[in-house]
Design an enzyme around this catalytic site. Structure first.
Site, PDB file in Angstrom:
ATOM      1  N   SER A   1       4.726   0.878   8.123  1.00 13.00           N
ATOM      2  CA  SER A   1       4.489   2.237   7.615  1.00 13.00           C
ATOM      3  C   SER A   1       3.863   3.115   8.690  1.00 13.00           C
ATOM      4  O   SER A   1       3.970   4.328   8.661  1.00 13.00           O
ATOM      5  CB  SER A   1       3.555   2.184   6.405  1.00 13.00           C
ATOM      6  OG  SER A   1       4.093   1.329   5.434  1.00 13.00           O
TER       7      SER A   1
ATOM      8  N   GLY B   1       5.275 -10.284   3.604  1.00 12.11           N
ATOM      9  CA  GLY B   1       6.043 -10.280   4.843  1.00 12.11           C
ATOM     10  C   GLY B   1       5.348 -11.110   5.916  1.00 12.11           C
ATOM     11  O   GLY B   1       4.121 -11.159   5.983  1.00 12.11           O
TER      12      GLY B   1
ATOM     13  N   HIS C   1       9.631  -3.552   2.982  1.00 10.96           N
ATOM     14  CA  HIS C   1       9.136  -3.752   1.612  1.00 10.96           C
ATOM     15  C   HIS C   1      10.296  -4.037   0.650  1.00 10.96           C
ATOM     16  O   HIS C   1      10.177  -4.848  -0.262  1.00 10.96           O
ATOM     17  CB  HIS C   1       8.395  -2.500   1.125  1.00 10.96           C
ATOM     18  CG  HIS C   1       7.153  -2.184   1.891  1.00 10.96           C
ATOM     19  ND1 HIS C   1       7.051  -1.088   2.709  1.00 10.96           N
ATOM     20  CD2 HIS C   1       5.961  -2.816   1.949  1.00 10.96           C
ATOM     21  CE1 HIS C   1       5.839  -1.049   3.243  1.00 10.96           C
ATOM     22  NE2 HIS C   1       5.160  -2.088   2.804  1.00 10.96           N
TER      23      HIS C   1
ATOM     24  N   ALA D   1       4.100   3.893   0.954  1.00 10.32           N
ATOM     25  CA  ALA D   1       4.821   4.343   2.166  1.00 10.32           C
ATOM     26  C   ALA D   1       5.904   3.302   2.492  1.00 10.32           C
ATOM     27  O   ALA D   1       5.994   2.788   3.602  1.00 10.32           O
ATOM     28  CB  ALA D   1       3.875   4.546   3.345  1.00 10.32           C
TER      29      ALA D   1
ATOM     30  N   LYS E   1       5.414 -10.270   8.883  1.00  9.98           N
ATOM     31  CA  LYS E   1       4.964  -9.302   9.889  1.00  9.98           C
ATOM     32  C   LYS E   1       3.446  -9.389  10.091  1.00  9.98           C
ATOM     33  O   LYS E   1       2.948  -9.377  11.208  1.00  9.98           O
ATOM     34  CB  LYS E   1       5.396  -7.906   9.434  1.00  9.98           C
ATOM     35  CG  LYS E   1       4.585  -6.752   9.931  1.00  9.98           C
ATOM     36  CD  LYS E   1       5.101  -6.247  11.241  1.00  9.98           C
ATOM     37  CE  LYS E   1       4.487  -4.948  11.718  1.00  9.98           C
ATOM     38  NZ  LYS E   1       3.083  -4.761  11.477  1.00  9.98           N
TER      39      LYS E   1
ATOM     40  N   MET F   1       0.851  -1.200   0.000  1.00  6.27           N
ATOM     41  CA  MET F   1       0.000   0.000   0.000  1.00  6.27           C
ATOM     42  C   MET F   1       0.888   1.251   0.000  1.00  6.27           C
ATOM     43  O   MET F   1       0.457   2.326   0.412  1.00  6.27           O
ATOM     44  CB  MET F   1      -0.934  -0.015   1.209  1.00  6.27           C
ATOM     45  CG  MET F   1      -1.895  -1.206   1.184  1.00  6.27           C
ATOM     46  SD  MET F   1      -3.452  -0.922   2.048  1.00  6.27           S
ATOM     47  CE  MET F   1      -2.865  -0.654   3.701  1.00  6.27           C
TER      48      MET F   1
ATOM     49  N   MET G   1       9.335  -3.301  11.419  1.00  9.18           N
ATOM     50  CA  MET G   1       9.111  -2.147  10.545  1.00  9.18           C
ATOM     51  C   MET G   1       7.664  -2.120  10.072  1.00  9.18           C
ATOM     52  O   MET G   1       7.079  -3.159   9.747  1.00  9.18           O
ATOM     53  CB  MET G   1      10.045  -2.200   9.346  1.00  9.18           C
ATOM     54  CG  MET G   1      11.456  -1.877   9.749  1.00  9.18           C
ATOM     55  SD  MET G   1      12.498  -1.608   8.305  1.00  9.18           S
ATOM     56  CE  MET G   1      14.078  -1.428   9.138  1.00  9.18           C
TER      57      MET G   1
HETATM   58  O1  PAF Z   1      -0.029  -5.672   3.727  1.00  8.12           O
HETATM   59  C1  PAF Z   1      -0.450  -4.775   2.972  1.00  8.12           C
HETATM   60  O2  PAF Z   1       0.206  -3.774   2.711  1.00  8.12           O
HETATM   61  C2  PAF Z   1      -1.839  -4.923   2.378  1.00  8.12           C
HETATM   62  O3  PAF Z   1      -2.715  -5.545   3.264  1.00  8.12           O
HETATM   63  C3  PAF Z   1      -1.849  -5.624   1.008  1.00  8.12           C
HETATM   64  C4  PAF Z   1      -1.368  -7.060   1.120  1.00  8.12           C
HETATM   65  C5  PAF Z   1      -0.972  -4.872   0.037  1.00  8.12           C
HETATM   66  C6  PAF Z   1      -3.263  -5.661   0.436  1.00  8.12           C
HETATM   67  O4  PAF Z   1      -3.762  -4.384   0.253  1.00  8.12           O
END
Ligand code: PAF
Length: 278
Positions: free
Chosen positions: A186, A147, A37, A32, A149, A30, A184
């Site tokens: 966002s 992840g 990531h 940020a 996480k 998503m 970590m």
């Molecule tokens: O973990 C995330 O950032 C979100 O839940 C994902 C997997 C991108 C789905 O929107």
């Protein structure tokens, strides 16, 4: 790095990769973006010939009490980080491309959605499963990198892909932590300096509880002591629980199967989420 903002250009880009015999790894995000990531992108590069990262703040996974507009966004910074990480393709659909007017289909996964984040955030996993299913089908990637996480999310997405026979391998990547152990996220940027200093207590408490359980202490006692320590440090814990790793079913005693300690606790304005193997 190719940036696609509409589905026909994404499909053309992934078709060209397939025509070249290249396997694609998808990293759903998503935005940020942080080093966690970037570790997913690195894992994608090892697992496939090309990596696509999706950046889409998915309205469907936010419930009405959660502030979608407050979710951090940094398109320019994200693209710079992805270029640096060697990402090949970025999929950034506008909301209307992901959910065109008239969209009426959602994915409801039972099983691992029960409890924990499923209780704390009603509708959240419906949104996650729906968008991930769409991202898998849109990208036609062979591998999707997630992840650890968000452990429950990882199990939900794995279950969904298996149940719907989507030909994609879900590749889990270990949680990336700050030097002091904080996972970590966002959302960590919203911690005040004092709360940021306290936040690593969550992992310390989890390690203590996991160590006690592994050493044979009674599970309810180990978890109760952990919850008390968290409250003493100013956390408002939602849960600290021992679960079956795949199903997320709660355990009140050790088993021989894979177990996970999962935790969520509010610290000031931020809800921290973490998990470790036991
Ligand atoms: O973990 C995330 O950032 C979100 O839940 C994902 C997997 C991108 C789905 O929107």
């Amino acid at each position: 790095m190719l940036i696609c903002r509409d589905l026909p250009s994404l499909r053309a880009a992934t078709a060209a990769l397939r025509a070249d015999g290249k396997r694609l790894a998808l990293v759903p995000t998503m935005g940020a973006l942080h080093d966690g990531h970037i570790a997913l992108v690195a894992a994608g590069r090892l697992a496939a010939d090309a990596v696509a990262t999706s950046i889409f703040v998915n309205p469907l996974q936010f419930n009405p009490n959660e502030d979608l507009s407050r979710y951090p966004r940094d398109e320019e910074g994200d693209l710079a980080k992805l270029r640096g990480a060697g990402c090949d393709l970025v999929w950034m659909p506008p909301v209307a491309a992901m959910y065109p007017p008239g969209s009426a289909t959602v994915i409801d996964v039972a099983g691992p959605t029960a409890g924990w984040e499923g209780d704390a955030r009603p509708g959240h996993f419906r949104g996650v499963a729906t968008v991930c299913c769409k991202l898998f089908l849109q990208s036609e990637a062979q591998v999707a990198v997630f992840g650890e996480k968000d452990w429950q999310q990882l199990q939900v997405v794995t279950r969904m892909a298996a149940d719907l026979d989507i030909p994609i391998r879900i590749l889990p990547v270990a949680t990336v932590r700050e030097a002091d152990g904080l996972a970590m996220s966002s959302r960590n940027r919203f911690l005040t300096p004092d709360d940021r200093a306290t936040a690593p207590v969550l992992l310390r408490v989890m390690i203590q509880a996991a160590t006690a359980i592994a050493a044979g202490d009674a599970v309810p006692a180990a978890l109760g002591a952990g919850l008390e320590t968290l409250r003493d440090h100013g956390f408002a814990p939602d849960y600290l629980a021992l679960v079956e790793a795949e199903t997320l079913k709660p355990l009140d005693a050790r088993t021989d199967g894979a177990m996970r300690l999962v935790a969520a606790a509010r610290l000031g304005a931020v809800r921290l989420l973490d998990n470790i193997a036991v």
